[in-house]
Design a protein around this motif. Structure first.
Motif, mmCIF file in Angstrom:
data_model
loop_
_atom_site.group_PDB
_atom_site.id
_atom_site.type_symbol
_atom_site.label_atom_id
_atom_site.label_comp_id
_atom_site.label_asym_id
_atom_site.label_seq_id
_atom_site.Cartn_x
_atom_site.Cartn_y
_atom_site.Cartn_z
ATOM 1 N N ARG A 225 -9.911 11.857 -6.448
ATOM 2 C CA ARG A 225 -8.639 12.220 -5.813
ATOM 3 C C ARG A 225 -8.126 11.083 -4.931
ATOM 4 O O ARG A 225 -6.942 10.726 -4.973
ATOM 5 C CB ARG A 225 -8.824 13.490 -4.993
ATOM 6 N N ASP A 226 -9.004 10.474 -4.156
ATOM 7 C CA ASP A 226 -8.621 9.339 -3.310
ATOM 8 C C ASP A 226 -8.140 8.167 -4.161
ATOM 9 O O ASP A 226 -7.154 7.502 -3.831
ATOM 10 C CB ASP A 226 -9.785 8.902 -2.427
ATOM 11 N N SER A 227 -8.825 7.927 -5.263
ATOM 12 C CA SER A 227 -8.448 6.836 -6.168
ATOM 13 C C SER A 227 -7.067 7.082 -6.773
ATOM 14 O O SER A 227 -6.255 6.155 -6.891
ATOM 15 C CB SER A 227 -9.498 6.708 -7.274
ATOM 16 N N ILE A 228 -6.795 8.319 -7.143
ATOM 17 C CA ILE A 228 -5.483 8.664 -7.707
ATOM 18 C C ILE A 228 -4.390 8.422 -6.679
ATOM 19 O O ILE A 228 -3.311 7.913 -7.010
ATOM 20 C CB ILE A 228 -5.470 10.119 -8.215
ATOM 21 N N MET A 229 -4.653 8.767 -5.450
ATOM 22 C CA MET A 229 -3.649 8.561 -4.398
ATOM 23 C C MET A 229 -3.364 7.064 -4.221
ATOM 24 O O MET A 229 -2.205 6.667 -4.028
ATOM 25 C CB MET A 229 -4.119 9.205 -3.098
ATOM 26 N N GLU A 230 -4.400 6.235 -4.329
ATOM 27 C CA GLU A 230 -4.198 4.783 -4.247
ATOM 28 C C GLU A 230 -3.410 4.274 -5.444
ATOM 29 O O GLU A 230 -2.492 3.448 -5.295
ATOM 30 C CB GLU A 230 -5.546 4.072 -4.166
ATOM 31 N N LEU A 231 -3.769 4.742 -6.635
ATOM 32 C CA LEU A 231 -3.044 4.336 -7.841
ATOM 33 C C LEU A 231 -1.576 4.762 -7.772
ATOM 34 O O LEU A 231 -0.683 4.007 -8.171
ATOM 35 C CB LEU A 231 -3.688 4.939 -9.098
ATOM 36 N N GLN A 232 -1.338 5.955 -7.260
ATOM 37 C CA GLN A 232 0.039 6.442 -7.137
ATOM 38 C C GLN A 232 0.827 5.579 -6.153
ATOM 39 O O GLN A 232 1.997 5.280 -6.384
ATOM 40 C CB GLN A 232 0.051 7.908 -6.691
ATOM 41 N N ALA A 233 0.185 5.160 -5.067
ATOM 42 C CA ALA A 233 0.852 4.270 -4.102
ATOM 43 C C ALA A 233 1.193 2.933 -4.760
ATOM 44 O O ALA A 233 2.276 2.378 -4.540
ATOM 45 C CB ALA A 233 -0.029 4.060 -2.879
ATOM 46 N N GLU A 234 0.271 2.424 -5.586
ATOM 47 C CA GLU A 234 0.539 1.179 -6.313
ATOM 48 C C GLU A 234 1.701 1.365 -7.271
ATOM 49 O O GLU A 234 2.568 0.495 -7.396
ATOM 50 C CB GLU A 234 -0.711 0.742 -7.088
ATOM 51 N N LEU A 235 1.725 2.505 -7.960
ATOM 52 C CA LEU A 235 2.823 2.785 -8.895
ATOM 53 C C LEU A 235 4.150 2.854 -8.147
ATOM 54 O O LEU A 235 5.147 2.304 -8.609
ATOM 55 C CB LEU A 235 2.555 4.097 -9.630
ATOM 56 N N ASN A 236 4.162 3.503 -6.996
ATOM 57 C CA ASN A 236 5.383 3.598 -6.201
ATOM 58 C C ASN A 236 5.864 2.222 -5.753
ATOM 59 O O ASN A 236 7.068 1.966 -5.733
ATOM 60 C CB ASN A 236 5.169 4.504 -4.985
ATOM 61 N N SER A 237 4.929 1.338 -5.424
ATOM 62 C CA SER A 237 5.342 -0.004 -4.999
ATOM 63 C C SER A 237 5.877 -0.821 -6.177
ATOM 64 O O SER A 237 6.777 -1.637 -6.005
ATOM 65 C CB SER A 237 4.195 -0.747 -4.308
ATOM 66 N N ILE A 238 5.367 -0.570 -7.370
ATOM 67 C CA ILE A 238 5.866 -1.254 -8.565
ATOM 68 C C ILE A 238 7.322 -0.871 -8.812
ATOM 69 O O ILE A 238 8.136 -1.702 -9.201
ATOM 70 C CB ILE A 238 4.986 -0.926 -9.797
ATOM 71 N N VAL A 239 7.634 0.399 -8.588
ATOM 72 C CA VAL A 239 9.008 0.877 -8.796
ATOM 73 C C VAL A 239 9.971 0.116 -7.898
ATOM 74 O O VAL A 239 11.098 -0.201 -8.291
ATOM 75 C CB VAL A 239 9.091 2.398 -8.530
ATOM 76 N N ASP A 240 9.511 -0.194 -6.678
ATOM 77 C CA ASP A 240 10.370 -0.890 -5.712
ATOM 78 C C ASP A 240 10.446 -2.400 -5.949
ATOM 79 O O ASP A 240 11.233 -3.080 -5.312
ATOM 80 C CB ASP A 240 9.866 -0.639 -4.284
ATOM 81 N N GLN A 241 9.608 -2.913 -6.855
ATOM 82 C CA GLN A 241 9.590 -4.351 -7.114
ATOM 83 C C GLN A 241 10.277 -4.658 -8.445
ATOM 84 O O GLN A 241 10.520 -3.775 -9.246
ATOM 85 C CB GLN A 241 8.142 -4.861 -7.176
ATOM 86 N N GLU A 242 10.556 -5.923 -8.621
ATOM 87 C CA GLU A 242 11.123 -6.374 -9.897
ATOM 88 C C GLU A 242 9.968 -6.713 -10.842
ATOM 89 O O GLU A 242 9.527 -7.852 -10.930
ATOM 90 C CB GLU A 242 11.996 -7.617 -9.669
ATOM 91 N N VAL A 243 9.451 -5.698 -11.516
ATOM 92 C CA VAL A 243 8.372 -5.916 -12.479
ATOM 93 C C VAL A 243 8.815 -5.405 -13.840
ATOM 94 O O VAL A 243 9.764 -4.624 -13.950
ATOM 95 C CB VAL A 243 7.058 -5.220 -12.057
ATOM 96 N N SER A 244 8.099 -5.817 -14.836
ATOM 97 C CA SER A 244 8.463 -5.437 -16.200
ATOM 98 C C SER A 244 8.169 -3.957 -16.444
ATOM 99 O O SER A 244 7.339 -3.340 -15.766
ATOM 100 C CB SER A 244 7.671 -6.286 -17.201
ATOM 101 N N HIS A 245 8.847 -3.439 -17.442
ATOM 102 C CA HIS A 245 8.568 -2.063 -17.857
ATOM 103 C C HIS A 245 7.117 -1.937 -18.303
ATOM 104 O O HIS A 245 6.480 -0.917 -18.059
ATOM 105 C CB HIS A 245 9.489 -1.641 -19.003
ATOM 106 N N GLU A 246 6.626 -2.981 -18.952
ATOM 107 C CA GLU A 246 5.247 -2.957 -19.448
ATOM 108 C C GLU A 246 4.264 -2.767 -18.288
ATOM 109 O O GLU A 246 3.340 -1.942 -18.379
ATOM 110 C CB GLU A 246 4.925 -4.243 -20.212
ATOM 111 N N ALA A 247 4.449 -3.501 -17.206
ATOM 112 C CA ALA A 247 3.560 -3.379 -16.035
ATOM 113 C C ALA A 247 3.635 -1.974 -15.454
ATOM 114 O O ALA A 247 2.614 -1.390 -15.070
ATOM 115 C CB ALA A 247 3.920 -4.420 -14.985
ATOM 116 N N TYR A 248 4.840 -1.423 -15.402
ATOM 117 C CA TYR A 248 5.017 -0.067 -14.889
ATOM 118 C C TYR A 248 4.245 0.933 -15.753
ATOM 119 O O TYR A 248 3.494 1.773 -15.241
ATOM 120 C CB TYR A 248 6.499 0.309 -14.835
ATOM 121 N N PHE A 249 4.444 0.865 -17.069
ATOM 122 C CA PHE A 249 3.797 1.834 -17.946
ATOM 123 C C PHE A 249 2.290 1.657 -18.009
ATOM 124 O O PHE A 249 1.554 2.632 -18.200
ATOM 125 C CB PHE A 249 4.438 1.825 -19.348
#
Length: 140
Positions: free
Chosen positions: A28-52
């Motif tokens: 559960r803690d790991s998922i919360m960290e991964l979700q935070a990373e995903l949220n930060s990717i959304v705010d950055q200029e990264v490729s769709h591939e990196a997001y997915f």
């Protein structure tokens, strides 16, 4: 198949349950960290591939978490609270359905509460006449 737990039976599987529950909390803690990373990717200029790719990691971690929760609950144990680390085991006190309860950090299951009571309604198992005396022998 559904079964009620006696204090003796619940305590006999508690070491295995503790390991499974600790793993679930870590996931559960790991998922919360991964979700935070995903949220930060959304705010950055990264490729769709990196997001997915990151989204796939989140999805896989969530699927694994749910499998492990199902495995623990398949033993007949209720996860009452992730945040407080509470588990309940269905039991019977005379003819009344009750919960044997355990909180992370406790070495054994030493408390019970009624179906409509929560953690604040916990009562010690050692109350004379509460459960079958044979089932309480391991608590003395």
């Amino acid at each position: 198949m559904f079964n009620f737990f006696t204090p003796l039976k619940a305590n006999s599987i508690l070491p295995e349950v503790k390991v499974k529950f600790a793993n679930i909390l870590t996931q559960r803690d790991s998922i919360m960290e991964l979700q935070a990373e995903l949220n930060s990717i959304v705010d950055q200029e990264v490729s769709h591939e990196a997001y997915f790719m990151k989204k796939s990691q989140v999805n896989n971690a969530i699927s694994e978490l749910y499998r492990d929760i199902e495995e623990l609950e398949g033993l007949g144990i209720l996860i009452k609270s992730f945040d407080e680390g509470l588990l309940d085991f269905p039991s019977k006190r005379f003819n009344e359905e009750v919960w044997l309860c355990w909180k992370i950090g406790e070495d054994k299951i030493k408390f019970w509460h009624g179906k409509n009571e929560g953690f604040m309604g916990r009562k010690p198992l050692s109350i004379r006449g509460t459960f079958n005396n044979d089932d309480l022998a391991d608590l003395r």
